[in-house]
Design a protein around this motif. Sequence first.
Motif, PDB file in Angstrom:
ATOM      1  N   ARG A  57       0.841  -1.192   0.000  1.00  0.00           N
ATOM      2  CA  ARG A  57       0.000   0.000   0.000  1.00  0.00           C
ATOM      3  C   ARG A  57       0.878   1.244   0.000  1.00  0.00           C
ATOM      4  NH1 ARG A  57      -2.007  -0.562   6.240  1.00  0.00           N
ATOM      5  NH2 ARG A  57      -0.565   0.968   7.147  1.00  0.00           N
ATOM      6  N   TYR A  58       0.351   2.306  -0.617  1.00  0.00           N
ATOM      7  CA  TYR A  58       1.067   3.576  -0.728  1.00  0.00           C
ATOM      8  C   TYR A  58       0.039   4.670  -0.487  1.00  0.00           C
ATOM      9  CZ  TYR A  58       4.798   6.607  -2.687  1.00  0.00           C
ATOM     10  OH  TYR A  58       5.793   7.532  -2.872  1.00  0.00           O
ATOM     11  N   TYR A  59       0.207   5.409   0.627  1.00  0.00           N
ATOM     12  CA  TYR A  59      -0.764   6.422   1.034  1.00  0.00           C
ATOM     13  C   TYR A  59      -0.131   7.815   1.040  1.00  0.00           C
ATOM     14  CZ  TYR A  59      -3.839   2.741   2.966  1.00  0.00           C
ATOM     15  OH  TYR A  59      -4.654   1.655   3.146  1.00  0.00           O
ATOM     16  N   ARG A  60      -0.887   8.774   0.541  1.00  0.00           N
ATOM     17  CA  ARG A  60      -0.585  10.197   0.704  1.00  0.00           C
ATOM     18  C   ARG A  60      -1.889  10.931   1.022  1.00  0.00           C
ATOM     19  NH1 ARG A  60       3.442  11.608  -4.413  1.00  0.00           N
ATOM     20  NH2 ARG A  60       5.299  10.532  -3.624  1.00  0.00           N
ATOM     21  N   SER A  61      -1.759  12.177   1.440  1.00  0.00           N
ATOM     22  CA  SER A  61      -2.942  12.989   1.752  1.00  0.00           C
ATOM     23  C   SER A  61      -3.085  14.174   0.802  1.00  0.00           C
ATOM     24  CB  SER A  61      -2.854  13.505   3.195  1.00  0.00           C
ATOM     25  OG  SER A  61      -1.684  14.298   3.370  1.00  0.00           O
ATOM     26  N   SER A  62      -2.248  14.233  -0.240  1.00  0.00           N
ATOM     27  CA  SER A  62      -2.106  15.446  -1.050  1.00  0.00           C
ATOM     28  C   SER A  62      -3.339  15.818  -1.862  1.00  0.00           C
ATOM     29  CB  SER A  62      -0.900  15.301  -1.982  1.00  0.00           C
ATOM     30  OG  SER A  62      -0.954  14.081  -2.697  1.00  0.00           O
ATOM     31  N   ASN A  63      -4.284  14.898  -2.082  1.00  0.00           N
ATOM     32  CA  ASN A  63      -5.477  15.227  -2.867  1.00  0.00           C
ATOM     33  C   ASN A  63      -6.679  15.596  -2.007  1.00  0.00           C
ATOM     34  OD1 ASN A  63      -3.886  14.540  -5.012  1.00  0.00           O
ATOM     35  ND2 ASN A  63      -5.262  13.005  -5.867  1.00  0.00           N
ATOM     36  N   PRO A  71      -6.194  10.869   5.320  1.00  0.00           N
ATOM     37  CA  PRO A  71      -5.844  11.899   6.302  1.00  0.00           C
ATOM     38  C   PRO A  71      -4.631  11.488   7.138  1.00  0.00           C
ATOM     39  CG  PRO A  71      -8.213  11.524   6.284  1.00  0.00           C
ATOM     40  CD  PRO A  71      -7.605  10.439   5.436  1.00  0.00           C
ATOM     41  N   GLY A  72      -3.713  12.418   7.291  1.00  0.00           N
ATOM     42  CA  GLY A  72      -2.543  12.185   8.129  1.00  0.00           C
ATOM     43  C   GLY A  72      -1.386  11.497   7.440  1.00  0.00           C
ATOM     44  N   ALA A  73      -1.583  11.016   6.213  1.00  0.00           N
ATOM     45  CA  ALA A  73      -0.511  10.301   5.520  1.00  0.00           C
ATOM     46  C   ALA A  73       0.507  11.283   4.956  1.00  0.00           C
ATOM     47  CB  ALA A  73      -1.084   9.434   4.401  1.00  0.00           C
ATOM     48  N   GLY A  74       1.769  10.872   4.972  1.00  0.00           N
ATOM     49  CA  GLY A  74       2.829  11.661   4.359  1.00  0.00           C
ATOM     50  C   GLY A  74       3.220  11.033   3.036  1.00  0.00           C
ATOM     51  N   ASP A  75       4.217  10.167   3.083  1.00  0.00           N
ATOM     52  CA  ASP A  75       4.627   9.375   1.923  1.00  0.00           C
ATOM     53  C   ASP A  75       4.766   7.949   2.448  1.00  0.00           C
ATOM     54  OD1 ASP A  75       5.286   9.581  -0.894  1.00  0.00           O
ATOM     55  OD2 ASP A  75       7.329   9.041  -0.371  1.00  0.00           O
ATOM     56  N   ASP A  76       3.632   7.350   2.799  1.00  0.00           N
ATOM     57  CA  ASP A  76       3.592   6.140   3.619  1.00  0.00           C
ATOM     58  C   ASP A  76       3.459   4.888   2.757  1.00  0.00           C
ATOM     59  OD1 ASP A  76       3.643   7.949   5.662  1.00  0.00           O
ATOM     60  OD2 ASP A  76       1.532   7.726   6.209  1.00  0.00           O
ATOM     61  N   ILE A  77       4.465   4.033   2.831  1.00  0.00           N
ATOM     62  CA  ILE A  77       4.488   2.786   2.065  1.00  0.00           C
ATOM     63  C   ILE A  77       4.634   1.622   3.043  1.00  0.00           C
ATOM     64  CG2 ILE A  77       5.706   1.443   0.299  1.00  0.00           C
ATOM     65  CD1 ILE A  77       6.808   4.150  -0.746  1.00  0.00           C
ATOM     66  N   ARG A  78       3.853   0.587   2.833  1.00  0.00           N
ATOM     67  CA  ARG A  78       3.965  -0.618   3.650  1.00  0.00           C
ATOM     68  C   ARG A  78       3.896  -1.831   2.728  1.00  0.00           C
ATOM     69  NH1 ARG A  78       3.540  -2.192   9.016  1.00  0.00           N
ATOM     70  NH2 ARG A  78       2.668  -4.272   9.403  1.00  0.00           N
TER      71      ARG A  78
END
Length: 371
Positions: free
Chosen positions: A161-167, A255-262
């Motif tokens: 998974r790859y999360y960001r909040s930029s949108n 919400p709260g994600a930066g450049d989060d990869i797991r």
Amino acid sequence: MTTVIGIGLVGYGGIGRMHALCYRMLPLVYPDLGIRVRLTGVVTASAASAERARRELGDVLTTTNLDELLALPSATIVDCCAPTGDHARIAEAALAAGKALFCEKPLGATPEESERIVDLAHTRGLPGGVNFHLRFVPALQEARRRIDNGLIGDVRSFHLRYYRSSNLRRDRAISWRFSGPGSGVLADLGSHLIDLTHYLFGPIHAVSARTAIVIGERPGADGAPVPVEGDDVAWLSLELAGGGYGTIEVSKVVPGAGDDIRIEAYGSVGALIFDTRDPNGLEIVEGTEGIGGRRIATLSRIDPATALPAPETPVGTLQWHLASVAAFISALIHGATPCPALSDGLAADRVIGAARQSAVTGGAWIRLERR
């Protein structure tokens, strides 16, 4: 004798400036390459960005005209950091001009564009690579070594998974990231995770996908709302050619994600877990007895190895981009095939194309041809 390599950079946004910094740092971080890299020219989208490049980079040709850069004999490599929809035009022009190509992901906006680029590079006998910089995360390189050596056995399931909040901001203006060829999170973030699936686990045999646009309109240049075409979220179910099943989830509305990869991989005799919230290590499970695992430190033990920073120094995103650039240039110097190569970009784009086809049909499984 020190080899001098000239770089023509196309695009001077965030990633273009990151690459410019990498070229400046390369001789210090990788002195054993025995090269001197010179940024000979930069093509920008506007006069304002050309002026910024001139101010930041000094004595470098800055222009809005691609042909002017391609006419420079000193620019032996073209590094394409332009918006995705422009990749094919720039890549094909660079290869036609006899330049080696280093391209940001995704390689093309469609599998057909990517195939044209790969075919042209092959016809012209020119090397090319794609900046899948996550292959150069030390922890993920260690994960691949362990998988290749059978330390977790047969990979039965995996989840990326790859999360960001930029949108999330509704007032974020429309741009190529939201509209036009190659827009959306599946191409932007999904291309990375699809490539990591290939890198860690092997070829993908079939895909089922769903996508969603969460914010349907964004302000245009005049402030009026413009429809969004690119997805904010994508969910993929995958079947590997060699057996094993997994999932990919990418989103820019967390919400709260930066450049989060797991990344999680579960095998017949062990498991691996990586998370960018702890990028300096890898959680491993050895054997099938007991509960829980242990953490091993990977830090800056990166391949290709660096002189700066030391291997025991905590790792960072800039190093992963820098290692990707160094690996590409090293391959050119030694006459080797770059890795990741243009064909790796094409392989990822074929999966993206199949995922888009699946999403349009409500998540139907799409088989990928073996090539």
